[in-house]
Scaffold this motif. Structure first.
Motif, mmCIF file in Angstrom:
data_model
loop_
_atom_site.group_PDB
_atom_site.id
_atom_site.type_symbol
_atom_site.label_atom_id
_atom_site.label_comp_id
_atom_site.label_asym_id
_atom_site.label_seq_id
_atom_site.Cartn_x
_atom_site.Cartn_y
_atom_site.Cartn_z
ATOM 1 N N GLU A 28 0.832 -1.209 0.000
ATOM 2 C CA GLU A 28 0.000 0.000 0.000
ATOM 3 C C GLU A 28 0.867 1.259 0.000
ATOM 4 N N LEU A 29 1.961 1.200 0.724
ATOM 5 C CA LEU A 29 2.848 2.363 0.780
ATOM 6 C C LEU A 29 3.539 2.588 -0.561
ATOM 7 N N LEU A 30 3.954 1.512 -1.177
ATOM 8 C CA LEU A 30 4.590 1.651 -2.496
ATOM 9 C C LEU A 30 3.618 2.266 -3.498
ATOM 10 N N ALA A 31 2.352 1.866 -3.401
ATOM 11 C CA ALA A 31 1.352 2.430 -4.313
ATOM 12 C C ALA A 31 1.106 3.907 -4.029
ATOM 13 N N ALA A 32 1.325 4.318 -2.799
ATOM 14 C CA ALA A 32 1.066 5.721 -2.438
ATOM 15 C C ALA A 32 2.202 6.650 -2.849
ATOM 16 N N ILE A 33 3.393 6.115 -3.034
ATOM 17 C CA ILE A 33 4.545 6.987 -3.308
ATOM 18 C C ILE A 33 4.365 7.826 -4.577
#
Lengths: 430, 178
Positions: free
Chosen positions: A183-188
């Motif tokens: 999820e964090l990678l998608a938010a970057i």
């Protein structure tokens, strides 16, 4: 000579009930007062007689946006009082939790509350309806990533329940963090888009020579640990805040203000952290800051909207790094043996340095508490900004002056921003 | 994940503000064929809860001056009702709905059920009128979303998280407004 008085009216649905009064005579600001008239909440008195282990959860109730900051400063102070050393896994997870709070707090303020100022909209709703729905969507989804960190690590999104002196009640499972990592990678990339958008805004051209204060750490961008440094040359342990700064009261605010021991105002928050720690930003955040024209020397507070997004991007990348490095320890918390003593610590809340100090008796009960939040410390700087920036608008309409005053206040993401974007200003004939 | 979701906002310990959570309890007992979520009205949470649904029913308490326990039923798919937007849970629910509608769109069927409250006192339970209305409302919702084959015995569920044959309530008590 024209005399004008600008008054900021009652702010509803906010953590701090605030007002602003500005008196102008010609092109001079003769009075600039940031008034916090919310009745005192007496948290420091409330803590007296309570157990040391309660401080983290009680003080987290001071703020619904940065409860993690209160928990972190509280547990570090208690651990300092009792000589508790924390495990590496606890240190890592605390930093991860702090990343989540920075993300959700910064994005909330930067895009949902502050960004409309730069385009003349009254709210994020208007911003979205005016063709910026992609921006607001990105911002909400980045904020959601921050919420998820706090929820997974802390037990719930607001006022997390997993923090204790010595560590956590339960360490997260690697499997849960692995899902979070995706999820964090998608938010970057969404955070990068938002950051780049803020860099494209028409920024008011105002700057001052601030004294900037934040934690400094040799190896990492500071959150939980580090020495207290300033652009004026201060360099001390972070528990020594009282040796160099002091709180004081002014008649127009129920919140204590703070100044250095020489009486000077100073500023804490993203601008200070960037000035003192720019080289320890993540690679992506540093590149993005450079692309936005930001470096450690920027002193324009109207650029803090971009600074917050730089720190948001840093927190996302740092959170991914922490998750990849995470190895759960054998215990979730170090043992704690309370004893009579004094403990103090400062950590970096989203809005700036948050200092806690506790005196504990032999039964582990708190006999005295001091809490110095960043908004208290920034109040004099807010007033100084109004005095410095508004004279340039002396010939302008009241609406223009009002707008800049509101925007200048929001530069600091004061706690009054938690629930509403609006500053309801009213002009009175002086 | 069910293609229907019932979303309640409100606090259990604030009198009739707990109407929504109480409805979720009742729906779980009746075996509603829906995911049952207790949320705070955060746009991000709301979007996550609504994404991919065919039917969404939102439930909240309201104060309009009508008789306590009165029920109102609004279609949210195109626009929100012109109601005063005050909230005890942070962002007003309809503001969050409007933002989600504008950014992502809403499910094809999306309704708001509002229960007229008698009061929101700290620590008090539901008023008798609202408690009766919750039962009525539960039957109405069941008619819209369907019922599972084997509802669990009444009264065995816990507040925060439960698993039943069809629906389940999830989401801890939302924290107070910030």
């Amino acid at each position: 000579m024209t005399e004008r008085r600008i008054e900021v009216g009652l702010l509803t649905r906010v953590e701090g009930e605030g007002a602003v009064r500005i008196d102008m005579r010609g092109d001079k600001v003769t009075r600039a007062e940031f008034r916090i008239f919310e009745p005192p909440r007496f948290f420091e008195a409330l803590l007296r007689g309570r157990g040391y282990e309660e401080a983290a959860d009680i003080t987290s109730r001071i703020c619904g946006i940065c409860p993690v900051a209160y928990q972190m400063s509280a547990v570090h102070a208690m651990e300092a009082a009792f000589g508790v050393g924390i495990d590496p896994s606890v240190r890592l997870v605390r930093r991860l939790l702090y990343c989540g709070e920075w993300i959700e707090s910064h994005v909330l303020h930067a895009i949902l509350l502050h960004a409309p100022d730069y385009l003349g909209y009254g709210s994020a709703f208007e911003l979205a309806a005016a063709g910026h729905e992609g921006l607001v969507r990105d911002a909400l989804e980045v904020k959601e990533a921050g919420n998820r960190i706090v929820s997974v690590v802390g037990g719930r999104e607001i006022h997390p329940i997993n923090v204790r002196v010595g560590g956590f009640w339960k360490l997260p499972e690697r499997r849960a963090l692995a899902a979070l990592r995706e999820e964090l990678l998608a938010a970057i990339p969404k955070a990068v888009r938002v950051l780049d958008w803020t860099a494209s805004l028409d920024i008011p051209d105002h700057a001052r020579d601030y004294t900037l204060v934040s934690l400094w750490h040799p190896d990492e961008y500071p959150m939980n640990e580090g020495r207290l440094r300033s652009t004026a040359g201060l360099d001390c342990a972070n528990d020594a805040w009282r040796d160099h700064f002091e709180e004081f009261q002014v008649p127009h605010s129920n919140a204590l203000q703070a100044r250095d021991r020489e009486g000077g105002e100073y500023l804490v928050g993203p601008m200070a952290r960037l000035a003192l720690n720019f080289g320890r930003l993540s690679e992506g955040a540093r590149e993005a800051a450079g692309r936005a024209g930001l470096g450690p020397d920027c002193r324009n507070p109207f650029r803090t909207i971009t600074m917050r997004m730089v720190e948001t991007l840093h927190a996302l990348e740092e959170a991914v790094r922490l998750i990849e490095a995470y190895q759960p320890g054998e215990r979730s918390a170090a043992p704690v043996e309370p004893r009579a003593g004094v403990g103090a610590a400062a950590t970096e809340a989203p809005r700036g340095t948050l200092f806690h100090r506790y005196e504990i008796d032999g039964d582990g009960l708190i006999t005295h508490a001091q809490i110095v939040p960043p908004t208290s410390q920034n109040q004099p700087a807010i007033e100084a900004d109004l005095r410095a920036f508004l004279p340039s608008l002396a010939g302008r309409s009241e609406a223009e002056i009002t707008h800049l005053a509101e925007q200048a206040i929001r530069n600091y993401d004061p706690c009054i921003s938690c629930a509403t974007h609006f500053l309801d200003l009213r002009f009175l004939d002086a | 994940m069910h293609d229907a979701v019932v979303i309640a906002v409100g606090r259990r310990d604030r009198g009739d503000d707990g109407a929504g959570p109480a409805l979720l309890d009742r729906l779980a007992e009746l075996g509603a064929m829906a995911d049952l979520l207790h949320l705070r009205p955060d746009p991000g949470d709301l979007h996550s809860a609504l994404a991919g649904r065919r039917v969404a029913i939102l439930v909240d308490a309201c104060r309009s001056g009508e008789r306590p326990g009165s029920l109102r039923d609004y279609d949210l798919t195109m626009a929100s009702p012109p109601a005063a937007r005050r909230a005890s849970h942070g962002m007003p629910l309809l503001d969050a709905v409007d933002l989600v509608r504008g950014l992502y769109g809403l499910p094809p069927k999306c309704r708001l059920l509002a229960v007229e409250a008698a009061g929101f006192d700290h620590g008090s339970g539901l008023s008798p009128d609202v408690a009766d209305a919750v039962d009525t409302l539960a039957e109405r919702v069941i008619r819209q979303i369907g019922r599972g084959a084997t509802p669990p015995p009444s009264g065995q569920a816990t507040r925060a998280t439960r698993a039943v044959s069809s629906g389940s309530v999830s989401g801890a008590q939302p924290p107070p407004g910030t």
